[in-house]
Design an enzyme around this catalytic site. Structure first.
Site, PDB file in Angstrom:
ATOM      1  N   ASP A  10       0.832  -1.199   0.000  1.00 28.31           N
ATOM      2  CA  ASP A  10       0.000   0.000   0.000  1.00 28.31           C
ATOM      3  C   ASP A  10       0.875   1.261   0.000  1.00 28.31           C
ATOM      4  OD1 ASP A  10      -2.091  -1.745   0.173  1.00 28.31           O
ATOM      5  OD2 ASP A  10      -2.790  -1.087   2.141  1.00 28.31           O
ATOM      6  N   ASP A  11       0.264   2.388  -0.359  1.00 29.80           N
ATOM      7  CA  ASP A  11       0.842   3.734  -0.204  1.00 29.80           C
ATOM      8  C   ASP A  11       1.896   4.093  -1.238  1.00 29.80           C
ATOM      9  OD1 ASP A  11      -0.782   3.788   2.022  1.00 29.80           O
ATOM     10  OD2 ASP A  11       0.844   3.436   3.456  1.00 29.80           O
ATOM     11  N   HIS A 105      -6.882   3.836   1.401  1.00 30.67           N
ATOM     12  CA  HIS A 105      -6.034   4.189   2.532  1.00 30.67           C
ATOM     13  C   HIS A 105      -6.825   4.045   3.832  1.00 30.67           C
ATOM     14  CE1 HIS A 105      -2.548   5.871   4.368  1.00 30.67           C
ATOM     15  NE2 HIS A 105      -3.110   7.007   4.731  1.00 30.67           N
TER      16      HIS A 105
END
Length: 231
Positions: A10-11, A105
């Site tokens: 993620d991210d 998120h």
């Protein structure tokens, strides 16, 4: 039936350091996929790195909160629809294609009342949405289950090896992760933990365990074709 594993970071796009860490874990480790924050300050850098590594699947990491706890009313369905459309358009502009998958998120899309709406929004894309049942989601590889309380055991090599043995059954499974390196200008409560994740995800013992168990690493890009073949 084979055991297929997607290791999704993620991210992507949050910072140059996060981007470097994710790519390192793809090249030298077991990361096969990443979720792009089109709102991130390093989104352009993320796209450039992704283009250098076409086997890294890239999906949309829908973000309305960021690291600065900005306000967003998830109960406003119109606002959710509009923000999803805006971020999807931005993803197309950056990547020149559709995402391989969609998530969000801090799991914003999985909040009560939002998951159903996201199912409607993502359905036309024909790609998996985290939590929709097509790919089993495993989120235990994370070192801060209590706010600002770090326990690196949960992102250690032995812990990940246990996850691989016990939580990757036949079919398709996603293990999420958050690797990265520190970089100037990026501040977050999850930093040292990201660097530990990089070390674990690139550790040769982890790759050896994957091979020993006969787990097949793949990205979300392979899921639609696999589903079509199965039907």
């Amino acid at each position: 039936m084979a055991r297929h594993l997607i290791v999704n970071a993620d991210d992507l796009g949050a910072s140059d350091g996060v981007n470097r860490g994710i790519v390192e874990c793809h090249v030298d480790g077991i990361v096969t996929s990443a979720s792009l924050m089109v709102t991130g300050v390093a989104a352009d850098d993320a796209v450039a790195r992704a283009r250098e590594h076409p086997e890294l699947g890239v999906g949309l990491h829908w973000d309305v909160w960021g690291e600065d706890e900005r306000e967003f009313d998830l109960g406003d369905r119109r606002a959710v629809r509009e923000e999803f459309a805006r971020q999807l358009d931005r993803f197309h502009e950056l990547m020149g294609r559709s995402p391989t998958h969609v998530d969000s998120h801090r799991h914003a899309h999985r909040e009560p009342g939002v998951m159903e709406l996201f199912g409607e929004l993502v359905e036309p894309l024909g790609v998996p949405l985290r939590g929709d049942g097509r790919v089993r989601f495993v989120g235990g590889f994370y070192a801060q289950w209590e706010w600002m309380v770090t326990n690196l055991e949960y992102v250690s090599v032995p812990f990940l090896e246990r996850m691989l043995r016990d939580e990757v059954p036949e079919g398709w499974t996603e293990i999420s992760c958050h690797p990265g390196h520190r970089s100037p200008g990026y501040s977050a409560v999850y930093l040292a933990e990201r660097e530990k994740e990089v070390r674990t995800l690139t550790d040769p013992r982890v790759r050896a365990t994957v091979d020993e168990l006969g787990i097949r690493l793949a990205s979300f890009a392979a899921v639609p074709a696999a589903a079509a073949a199965a039907s």
